[in-house]
Design a protein around this motif. Structure first.
Motif, PDB file in Angstrom:
ATOM      1  N   MET A 154      40.517  43.684  39.643  1.00  0.00           N
ATOM      2  CA  MET A 154      40.888  42.272  39.467  1.00  0.00           C
ATOM      3  C   MET A 154      39.840  41.361  40.103  1.00  0.00           C
ATOM      4  O   MET A 154      39.594  40.262  39.607  1.00  0.00           O
ATOM      5  CB  MET A 154      42.263  42.009  40.096  1.00  0.00           C
ATOM      6  N   TYR A 179      37.330  41.056  37.421  1.00  0.00           N
ATOM      7  CA  TYR A 179      37.876  40.367  36.240  1.00  0.00           C
ATOM      8  C   TYR A 179      38.027  38.865  36.472  1.00  0.00           C
ATOM      9  O   TYR A 179      37.588  38.038  35.661  1.00  0.00           O
ATOM     10  CB  TYR A 179      39.228  40.999  35.885  1.00  0.00           C
ATOM     11  N   ILE A 180      38.624  38.475  37.600  1.00  0.00           N
ATOM     12  CA  ILE A 180      38.822  37.057  37.900  1.00  0.00           C
ATOM     13  C   ILE A 180      37.499  36.390  38.272  1.00  0.00           C
ATOM     14  O   ILE A 180      37.320  35.193  38.062  1.00  0.00           O
ATOM     15  CB  ILE A 180      39.860  36.863  39.026  1.00  0.00           C
ATOM     16  N   LYS A 229      36.498  35.333  34.837  1.00  0.00           N
ATOM     17  CA  LYS A 229      37.391  34.353  34.211  1.00  0.00           C
ATOM     18  C   LYS A 229      37.415  33.016  34.952  1.00  0.00           C
ATOM     19  O   LYS A 229      37.617  31.970  34.349  1.00  0.00           O
ATOM     20  CB  LYS A 229      38.827  34.904  34.169  1.00  0.00           C
ATOM     21  N   ARG A 249      39.762  31.949  36.669  1.00  0.00           N
ATOM     22  CA  ARG A 249      41.123  31.405  36.684  1.00  0.00           C
ATOM     23  C   ARG A 249      42.113  32.574  36.724  1.00  0.00           C
ATOM     24  O   ARG A 249      41.765  33.703  36.369  1.00  0.00           O
ATOM     25  CB  ARG A 249      41.396  30.534  35.460  1.00  0.00           C
ATOM     26  N   ILE A 250      43.318  32.267  37.164  1.00  0.00           N
ATOM     27  CA  ILE A 250      44.374  33.272  37.221  1.00  0.00           C
ATOM     28  C   ILE A 250      45.542  32.773  36.395  1.00  0.00           C
ATOM     29  O   ILE A 250      46.099  31.699  36.684  1.00  0.00           O
ATOM     30  CB  ILE A 250      44.819  33.532  38.677  1.00  0.00           C
ATOM     31  N   ASP A 293      48.015  37.716  34.872  1.00  0.00           N
ATOM     32  CA  ASP A 293      47.311  38.155  36.080  1.00  0.00           C
ATOM     33  C   ASP A 293      48.256  38.184  37.279  1.00  0.00           C
ATOM     34  O   ASP A 293      48.203  39.094  38.104  1.00  0.00           O
ATOM     35  CB  ASP A 293      46.123  37.229  36.378  1.00  0.00           C
ATOM     36  N   TYR A 306      40.174  34.043  45.716  1.00  0.00           N
ATOM     37  CA  TYR A 306      40.067  33.820  44.269  1.00  0.00           C
ATOM     38  C   TYR A 306      40.935  32.671  43.758  1.00  0.00           C
ATOM     39  O   TYR A 306      40.520  31.925  42.871  1.00  0.00           O
ATOM     40  CB  TYR A 306      40.414  35.109  43.513  1.00  0.00           C
ATOM     41  N   SER A 339      38.933  29.920  42.069  1.00  0.00           N
ATOM     42  CA  SER A 339      39.514  29.663  40.754  1.00  0.00           C
ATOM     43  C   SER A 339      39.306  28.226  40.290  1.00  0.00           C
ATOM     44  O   SER A 339      39.405  27.279  41.074  1.00  0.00           O
ATOM     45  CB  SER A 339      41.009  29.989  40.780  1.00  0.00           C
TER      46      SER A 339
END
Length: 394
Positions: free
Chosen positions: A189, A192-193, A196, A198-199, A203, A229, A234
């Protein structure tokens, strides 16, 4: 969100990462061999061969793994000089296998970041699905399913102490214990985040499984994850952050009310962490073990794969300094930090990666390198995109 077209177009990349993530599937009848590591390697080799004209293996990755190989060889020589009674040769072989896998993994995914992200995303989803299946089957139907035992013969550590089949289990999905599941989920994660920025709701559902696993170390890592994050990194709008935070809080109270989350257990484990056997094994006993070594062993360690000291090497840090000592261990930290810096990893992300070194990650396993190299590849991709955007603006 699950998209069938994504899966269809990238199923081989997904399988590389998924099979490479099956850390707990080792077979005692095959000398604890992780067969799925070789399946992952075979698929990766096929992909590399199919697209060999577009594989990037630059000087940075070559230099890093050359220095890492020198580090391993020197430390193995230290084992011999220390007259080790028992040397774990499978670990030596596994390390060199991991090096070859890592170079090919980096070469293939360096310029295919979107495929890397898709592979990570669906690997996370698959593990979370198996976790929730195990969790819900027990708490709703009182049916306990061990996904590992029928395949490998190894029993998962989901019960013990205050957890039993009459009251509650500590779910772990396709991992043998909750701590391993939590560490893996949060490691992937974190990559991955990172991409991205963002969550979203899915997620949060994945992250919530860490709390449901009742892993004390996982809960601590999760708190740090949310801080790094969700709060710092984020790009999610403040209103959505408040919405998700409220949703998770309500969900937590709901599960606590149903007694699905063992708050007292987690609180006691976290507050009294120094009394925990897991903490002692991973971190707490390291100084004591080092103090019993000779001065030379403190500087250069007992040697790589030296099994004369079997216990108290449960984390990346403890294994690093017990086996490699302050000098060789420090050398490893320098080269991996330099590797991260060369890939433009941001300071908060670097802090989180180093925090997870307190977990059971080991560089003899491809799972460790899938995580590390994914962070490096994604960080470089984001840095290059930011530079392009800046050039367009100026």
């Amino acid at each position: 969100m699950i998209k069938l077209n994504e899966i269809k177009e990238n199923y081989l990349e997904i399988l590389v990462i998924f099979f490479g993530s099956l850390l707990s599937f080792y077979f005692p009848v095959l000398y604890n061999l992780r067969v799925f590591d070789f399946v992952s390697f075979a698929i990766l080799l096929f992909l590399v061969n199919q697209r060999k004209n577009n594989i990037y293996i630059g000087n940075t990755i070559k230099s890093f793994f050359l220095l890492f190989t020198i580090f391993i060889v020197l430390s193995f020589l230290v084992s011999i000089l220390n007259k080790a009674v028992e040397i774990h040769l499978p670990r030596i072989i596994g390390t060199f296998f991991a090096i070859i896998f890592s170079i090919l993994f980096y070469g293939y995914f360096k310029n295919r970041v979107s495929k890397l992200i898709i592979g990570i995303k669906y690997t996370i989803y698959i593990h979370a699905i198996f976790f929730y299946i195990q969790f819900l089957l027990f708490f709703l139907l009182k049916q306990y399913v061990d996904f590992i035992k029928p395949i490998t013969g190894n029993v998962s550590r989901n019960i013990g102490g205050s957890f039993n089949l009459d009251s509650a289990i500590r779910s772990s999905g396709l991992y043998s214990e909750p701590a391993s599941y939590s560490l893996f989920i949060l490691s992937l994660m974190s990559a991955y985040i990172l991409y991205k920025k963002r969550i979203d709701l899915i997620d949060f559902i994945v992250l919530f499984s860490v709390i449901l696993s009742a892993s004390a170390s996982g809960t601590v890592y999760l708190i740090a994850f949310i801080f790094v994050y969700f709060i710092i990194y984020s790009n999610t709008a403040l209103t959505k952050k408040v919405y998700f935070a409220s949703l998770v809080t309500l969900g937590a109270f709901f599960f606590i009310g149903l007694d699905y989350i063992k708050v007292d257990y987690l609180f006691e484990k976290i507050i009294n962490f120094e009394d925990s056997g897991s903490y002692q094994y991973r971190i707490g006993n390291t100084n004591e073990v080092l103090s019993e070594l000779t001065d030379l062993q403190q500087y250069f360690g007992v040697g790589y794969a030296n099994m004369d000291i079997k216990g108290d090497k449960g984390s990346t840090y403890s294994a690093l300094f017990i086996e490699h000592g302050y000098i060789l261990g420090g050398f490893f930290m320098v080269i991996i930090l330099s590797f991260f810096i060369s890939h433009h990893i941001k300071i908060p992300i670097l802090f989180y990666v180093l925090l997870l070194f307190m977990g059971t990650h080991t560089y003899a396993q491809i799972q460790f390198w899938i995580w590390i190299l994914s962070i490096a590849i994604i960080s470089t991709n984001l840095y290059n995109n930011e530079r392009k955007n800046l050039q367009v603006i100026t």
